[in-house]
Motif scaffolding. Structure first.
Motif, PDB file in Angstrom:
ATOM      1  N   ASN A  29      84.356   8.910  70.558  1.00 44.90           N
ATOM      2  CA  ASN A  29      85.214   9.632  71.506  1.00 44.90           C
ATOM      3  C   ASN A  29      85.691  10.973  70.941  1.00 44.90           C
ATOM      4  O   ASN A  29      86.866  11.331  71.052  1.00 44.90           O
ATOM      5  CB  ASN A  29      86.438   8.786  71.877  1.00 44.90           C
ATOM      6  CG  ASN A  29      86.130   7.714  72.902  1.00 44.90           C
ATOM      7  OD1 ASN A  29      85.887   7.998  74.062  1.00 44.90           O
ATOM      8  ND2 ASN A  29      86.120   6.475  72.448  1.00 44.90           N
ATOM      9  N   GLY A 124      85.990   1.451  75.673  1.00 47.61           N
ATOM     10  CA  GLY A 124      86.522   1.286  77.018  1.00 47.61           C
ATOM     11  C   GLY A 124      87.405   2.417  77.492  1.00 47.61           C
ATOM     12  O   GLY A 124      87.450   3.500  76.896  1.00 47.61           O
ATOM     13  N   ARG A 125      88.137   2.154  78.549  1.00 48.91           N
ATOM     14  CA  ARG A 125      88.974   3.154  79.213  1.00 48.91           C
ATOM     15  C   ARG A 125      90.006   3.777  78.284  1.00 48.91           C
ATOM     16  O   ARG A 125      90.325   4.959  78.370  1.00 48.91           O
ATOM     17  CB  ARG A 125      89.672   2.491  80.408  1.00 48.91           C
ATOM     18  CG  ARG A 125      90.682   3.372  81.120  1.00 48.91           C
ATOM     19  CD  ARG A 125      91.420   2.584  82.189  1.00 48.91           C
ATOM     20  NE  ARG A 125      92.496   3.344  82.793  1.00 48.91           N
ATOM     21  CZ  ARG A 125      93.409   2.834  83.613  1.00 48.91           C
ATOM     22  NH1 ARG A 125      93.345   1.544  83.926  1.00 48.91           N
ATOM     23  NH2 ARG A 125      94.369   3.597  84.121  1.00 48.91           N
ATOM     24  N   PHE A 126      90.564   2.966  77.380  1.00 47.37           N
ATOM     25  CA  PHE A 126      91.611   3.454  76.488  1.00 47.37           C
ATOM     26  C   PHE A 126      91.068   3.799  75.098  1.00 47.37           C
ATOM     27  O   PHE A 126      91.833   3.903  74.139  1.00 47.37           O
ATOM     28  CB  PHE A 126      92.712   2.399  76.345  1.00 47.37           C
ATOM     29  CG  PHE A 126      93.416   2.078  77.633  1.00 47.37           C
ATOM     30  CD1 PHE A 126      94.399   2.921  78.128  1.00 47.37           C
ATOM     31  CD2 PHE A 126      93.079   0.941  78.367  1.00 47.37           C
ATOM     32  CE1 PHE A 126      95.060   2.633  79.320  1.00 47.37           C
ATOM     33  CE2 PHE A 126      93.733   0.641  79.556  1.00 47.37           C
ATOM     34  CZ  PHE A 126      94.723   1.497  80.043  1.00 47.37           C
ATOM     35  N   ASN A 156      97.928   4.553  78.391  1.00 49.02           N
ATOM     36  CA  ASN A 156      97.241   5.658  79.062  1.00 49.02           C
ATOM     37  C   ASN A 156      98.012   6.973  78.925  1.00 49.02           C
ATOM     38  O   ASN A 156      97.932   7.835  79.785  1.00 49.02           O
ATOM     39  CB  ASN A 156      97.006   5.347  80.541  1.00 49.02           C
ATOM     40  CG  ASN A 156      95.891   6.193  81.144  1.00 49.02           C
ATOM     41  OD1 ASN A 156      94.953   6.577  80.453  1.00 49.02           O
ATOM     42  ND2 ASN A 156      95.996   6.490  82.429  1.00 49.02           N
TER      43      ASN A 156
END
Length: 221
Positions: A29, A124-126, A156
Motif C-alpha cells: 500500500n 483489505g479495505r483498511f 477508517n
C-alpha cells in the motif's frame, strides 16, 4: 493439431497466472502510505515511504502468533540496518504488548523498527491505515483515541496531529539528504517453506506469444 495444443497451453498458463497472481501475501500500500505521511499536518515537507525488495523468512511456527515471546522472536529476525523498518506479514496474530485478543490484527514496537500485521487485513479495505498505524508506533506514536490514525482500533481515519508529526520528525527512522525526507521499508513474508520461484506473468505472456508466432509460422509452410 498444433493450434489445438496451443489453445490448451494458453488455457493452462492462464490459470497458472491467475492462481499465482492471488498467491502473494505482501501488500505494501505504498501510495496510501505516501498520502498519509504527506497530509496537511506535514506542511511543505512530507515524508516519502520507500518500499524496498521483499524478503522471505521460513518460520512456520510464527505464521500464527499467540504470545509476546513469539513477537520478540519474530522481531529478532530483523533484516537490514537499524534505520530500516521491517513490515512482517503473517496469517494470524492475537498477542501484542501483553494483551491477548483475537481481534488484534497488527503489532508494532513503540518505538522501534519492526511491526507485524495479518496479511488478509493488510490487503483489505483498511490496509493502508493498518500499516500506517503500526509504522506510527515505530516512529514513537502512542494510541490517541478519536478520529485519528492512532486510534486503538481501525476506524477508517488517517489524521495525524501537528504534535504527532513533530514526534515523527525526531525519529531516527526518518532519513534526509538535506532536500527531502523518507523512511526505508523492508517487507518480509513469513512462510512455512521456501517458495519455488515462478516466471513473472509478463514473462509467461511473452513466451506464449513467441510460441504462438512459431506455430502460426509452421502452419503457413
Amino acid at each position: 493439431m498444433l493450434v489445438k495444443t496451443l489453445k490448451i497451453l494458453l488455457l493452462i498458463c492462464g490459470l497458472f497466472i491467475v492462481s499465482h497472481a492471488k498467491a502473494g501475501f505482501i501488500t505494501t500500500n505504498e501510495s496510501a502510505l505516501d498520502a498519509i505521511f504527506s497530509q496537511a499536518s506535514f506542511g511543505f515537507t512530507p515524508i516519502d515511504i520507500r518500499i524496498g525488495a521483499a524478503s522471505e523468512i521460513v518460520a512456520p511456527s510464527l505464521l500464527n502468533i499467540t504470545s509476546n515471546a513469539e513477537i520478540s522472536q519474530l522481531f529478532s529476525m530483523h533484516i537490514g540496518a537499524l534505520n530500516i523498518v521491517n513490515f512482517y506479514f503473517i496469517d494470524n496474530i492475537s498477542a501484542c504488548g501483553g494483551t491477548i485478543n483475537t481481534g488484534i490484527v497488527g503489532c508494532g514496537e513503540l518505538p522501534g523498527n519492526d511491526f507485524v500485521v495479518e496479511s488478509s487485513f493488510a490487503s483489505g479495505r483498511f490496509g493502508g491505515e493498518l500499516l500506517a498505524h503500526e509504522l506510527g508506533h515505530n516512529l514513537g506514536l502512542a494510541h490517541l483515541t478519536g478520529s485519528f490514525l492512532m486510534n486503538p482500533s481501525l476506524n477508517n481515519r488517517t489524521t495525524l496531529t501537528s504534535g504527532e508529526v513533530s514526534t515523527i520528525r525526531t525519529s531516527s527512522l526518518v532519513q534526509t539528504d538535506g532536500q527531502g525526507f523518507w523512511i526505508d521499508i523492508n517487507p518480509v513474508l513469513i512462510v512455512a517453506k521456501a517458495s519455488t520461484p515462478v516466471p513473472e506473468p509478463s514473462t509467461l505472456v511473452l513466451l506464449l506469444l513467441s510460441v504462438g508466432f512459431l506455430v502460426r509460422k509452421n502452419i503457413k509452410k
